[in-house]
Structures are given as C-alpha cells and as structure tokens.
Design a protein around this motif. Sequence first.
Motif, PDB file in Angstrom:
ATOM      1  N   MET A   1       0.821  -1.245   0.162  1.00  0.00           N
ATOM      2  CA  MET A   1      -0.001   0.089  -0.123  1.00  0.00           C
ATOM      3  C   MET A   1       0.675   1.218   0.072  1.00  0.00           C
ATOM      4  SD  MET A   1      -3.353  -0.363   0.394  1.00  0.00           S
ATOM      5  CE  MET A   1      -4.569  -1.768   0.713  1.00  0.00           C
TER       6      MET A   1
ATOM      7  N   TYR B   1      -6.778   4.769   1.844  1.00  0.00           N
ATOM      8  CA  TYR B   1      -6.320   3.330   2.070  1.00  0.00           C
ATOM      9  C   TYR B   1      -7.567   2.278   1.496  1.00  0.00           C
ATOM     10  CZ  TYR B   1      -4.653  -0.919   4.640  1.00  0.00           C
ATOM     11  OH  TYR B   1      -4.375  -2.047   4.992  1.00  0.00           O
TER      12      TYR B   1
ATOM     13  N   SER C   1      -6.695  -9.928   4.544  1.00  0.00           N
ATOM     14  CA  SER C   1      -5.416  -9.804   3.726  1.00  0.00           C
ATOM     15  C   SER C   1      -4.480  -9.087   4.310  1.00  0.00           C
ATOM     16  CB  SER C   1      -5.714  -9.969   2.341  1.00  0.00           C
ATOM     17  OG  SER C   1      -5.896  -8.639   1.913  1.00  0.00           O
ATOM     18  N   GLN C   2      -4.628  -7.755   4.863  1.00  0.00           N
ATOM     19  CA  GLN C   2      -3.627  -6.841   4.995  1.00  0.00           C
ATOM     20  C   GLN C   2      -3.088  -6.756   6.553  1.00  0.00           C
ATOM     21  OE1 GLN C   2      -2.775  -4.621   2.794  1.00  0.00           O
ATOM     22  NE2 GLN C   2      -4.176  -5.538   1.303  1.00  0.00           N
TER      23      GLN C   2
ATOM     24  N   LEU D   1      -7.473  -0.324  -1.340  1.00  0.00           N
ATOM     25  CA  LEU D   1      -7.997  -1.909  -1.070  1.00  0.00           C
ATOM     26  C   LEU D   1      -9.067  -2.326  -2.086  1.00  0.00           C
ATOM     27  CD1 LEU D   1      -8.936  -2.923   2.572  1.00  0.00           C
ATOM     28  CD2 LEU D   1      -7.203  -3.888   1.076  1.00  0.00           C
TER      29      LEU D   1
END
Lengths: 132, 132, 132, 132
Positions: free
Chosen positions: C1, C35, C130-131, C39
């Motif tokens: 990210m 963010y 998943s982050q 995503l």
Amino acid sequence: MNTYKHEVKYYECDRMGITHHSNYVRFMEEARVDYLDQLGYGFDRIEAEGVFSPVVSIQCNYKSPTTFKDIVDIEVAISIVSELKFEFNYVMRVGEKTVCIGQSLHCFTENGRPVALSKRLPELYKAIQSQQ
Amino acid sequence: MNTYKHEVKYYECDRMGITHHSNYVRFMEEARVDYLDQLGYGFDRIEAEGVFSPVVSIQCNYKSPTTFKDIVDIEVAISIVSELKFEFNYVMRVGEKTVCIGQSLHCFTENGRPVALSKRLPELYKAIQSQQ
Amino acid sequence: MNTYKHEVKYYECDRMGITHHSNYVRFMEEARVDYLDQLGYGFDRIEAEGVFSPVVSIQCNYKSPTTFKDIVDIEVAISIVSELKFEFNYVMRVGEKTVCIGQSLHCFTENGRPVALSKRLPELYKAIQSQQ
Amino acid sequence: MNTYKHEVKYYECDRMGITHHSNYVRFMEEARVDYLDQLGYGFDRIEAEGVFSPVVSIQCNYKSPTTFKDIVDIEVAISIVSELKFEFNYVMRVGEKTVCIGQSLHCFTENGRPVALSKRLPELYKAIQSQQ
C-alpha cells in the motif's frame, strides 16, 4: 463550574447527517477555553505571558451521534498529571444522553521549550489544584 | 501556469451530501497559494519578509454542486487593480463542467499598514504584471 | 500500500503558527479513505450499499508540530478487532520525523444498526484480513 | 429580530492571529439559520418538507480583522429578489465597529429542481415578505 454549551452548526454535519467526528475535538477546545476563563486564567492571558499550551494527546469515545441544532452540554474536569502535564476530561451530553467522552493532555511551553506550570504560572497552577 | 486540483474530502460535504459552500473559499486560498508558488513568490516567502496579504473581499458564484471525491480543477488569473490592491479570479471545473466562479481582492500590509506592492515587493509586483 | 500525503494548508494553521490539532483527525480520515480505495473498497462503494461506517473512537498522540506547506506522509495499517469492529493505525511523518501517531476504531451500520462485516460486506472483510 | 452573536473560537484564527476569512461565510450561515428560526421557519422544518435551500452566491467585504474571543454581532436583513431567489444581507460588528459586510443569494430546490417559494412554502414566503 458551569458546563459549556455548544449548539451544533449546519456546517458541522456531514453526509451521514450527523456531526462530523472531528468537530468534537473542537468542542473540547471551546469547553477548555471556557473552563480556564471561569478559573480566571484564560488562553489569552496565558498567551499574553508568552506561554503556549500545546496539546500532547487527545482521545474521543463516541457514544451516540448528534446533529444540527443539538445542544451539546460539556462537563469539564481537570487534573494535574505531573510538573509538566495536565489533563482535561470531558463528558458531553445532549439532554440526559452521553454522546461523547473526551480527554486531552497538555503541557506548557515558552520559546518552544516545556516549562513547569508551578514555577512559570504559579497562580494558574494553584487554581487548577483547587479544582481537583 | 498549471491549474490547481483539489479532491473533495468526506469532511467537506454537508447534510445535503454536497461540498459545503464555505469550503470553496478555502479551495480558492489553496489555488492562490499554489499560483504564487508557481510565480516563485510563495506566501511563506512573503511572510518571511514581514509582509502579510489580508483578503479585502471575496465572491463565489456557485454554478453546480460538487461532492466527495470530485476533482475540482481550478484555473487562476491575476490582475493588478491599483498600487495597493490586486485581484484573483478563479474558474473551478469538474471535468468540463464549471462548478464555481470566484474572485478575491487582496492588499499587502506591514505592521498593520497597507504597503504599495511595487515598492515593497517589486519582484513580486513584476511577476504579477507579467501574468496579466 | 502507498502512504497518503497531505500538504498542510494555510487555513489549517492556528494562532501558534502550527497545524491545529483537530485537523490531524481529518488527515486520518483522508488517509483511511485513500487506504480503502487502494483496497478496492472505497467509502462511496460502501455507502452505495447502504452501509455506513461511523467512528467509535479516535486517539492522537502529537509528537512534533507541523506547519503550512509541510507534507505529512501517513502510513496506515488496519486490524480486525472483532466481528463488529476494526481499527486503523496511523503513523504521520514529515521527512523522517514522526509528528503524530493516531488510531481510530470503527463499526459498520445499516439503518442505524451494527452489522457484522464478514456477513454484510464479505469481500471487504476478506480484503481487510489479507492486510493484517 | 434579534441580532445573532458568534464568539470567535481559537481554532477559527489563523497564522496571522486573526479570524480566517473563510469563517465569516460560516458565521453568515449561523446567522441565517437563527434568523429563519426567529421567523418560525427553521432549516430543519424546511428540510423536513423535502425542500433544500442551496446557496447561489456569496460575497464578503472584510472591513476590519477580528480575533479570538471577539463577539461578532450579526444583523441580518432579507429581501425577495424574484419568484425563485431571495437574498440575505449581513452587517457584522464588534462593538460599534463594522468588521464585515456579507451577502448571500439563495434558491429553493425539491428533488434537485428549483421551486417557487410562494407556491411550495407559501407560509415562509409570507413571513419573508413581512420582513422587507
């Protein structure tokens, strides 16, 4: 001490139709300013002495949304944490309902350096002590 | 000169779901700051010389609402009105659509008194002249 | 990210010449929006599904002041706290210097009632997982 | 009608130590809201009828700066410009001194389309007429 009242403004509400959460941080500042005024030691008097009072940290716990025209009634309490820091606690209510609980930690600085409140502004220090 | 782009923030939108009208006045300031930077004479440089540039008047004509995530593209033009005043004009667009037309009038002050730009900041004066 | 960058605006600075502390709460929202966009699950998409994401609590620890034109570089991390809540953590830097550490806790609501993210927006739930 | 009073907040002041010019646009909204309340026809009542009142244009002429704790006393006058538009005029004073003169032009919309106030909200229309 009297509580501080803030009526929510139209421009303080967001797309969800509720008071944008960032504004409570501003309400807390308003209530703090009012509290120090009631103590007889307002921000303007502090700044006139060349002392600033930066915010070290803030915290807000949002309990219930508020909206346009709500009267947010803010109860403030103060406590001395150390020689260099003091803390404000805020309970915000609309009617009987608690809508937000806040906290802010502050220090005092002069020319960018921290100063001990008890030495630099002893009168304010005593006034704060008397409220605990 | 490049146009200035402002992406509308969530907190800039109001209960109607659109950008609150007061924010365009802030977008205009952002675009003005960027414009002076591109001219090589930013706000920080002006203020470092002890000169401030208060706003004398502003005007906004709202043509079409904008909302969260819209990219407002702001075209700025400048003109010298007199020895003491100069004017910014702003055309704000989202895509091809004009959303707001703004205008702001400014002066320069030093120690609270108006100063002639051509004498006090001749370099900036020339830079502005060259843009007309 | 990618980190999110916010350039401090003139109107975000206060009488002390520094970024007013309430604005960091807005920077956090901007970074959170960005963010979620990265995503692939932006605020607008969430709201288009009739789901809102109110803020449950926020916290800011101010480490060092920032001012006009500073580029605040915000690193965001996310974690799932429970079926109903998730948390964002923010580290804000200007250059190498950490200027503010923030945290925000969120839930999801539909028609004013909390909903389990894993059931109502499973795709977003998986993306967040998943982050971690 | 009573004038509306706004006490300038700490967070409304900028690096120059004065009220940021964008905030007067918000003061004008506050005064307008209060004025319509006094007329017996507040924003909330208008919005409850499904009618919105977007701002068509605004103008501010800044006469003298204000700062933290100043009480800005705002006198509002209203006039009907046409079937679709009406105008507010604002004179803002601190003590005897005029600090800002403002103007805002408004229309009414329902489902995004302009409506004639005299037909859609005849009671408000009459109330406004009676003030001219």
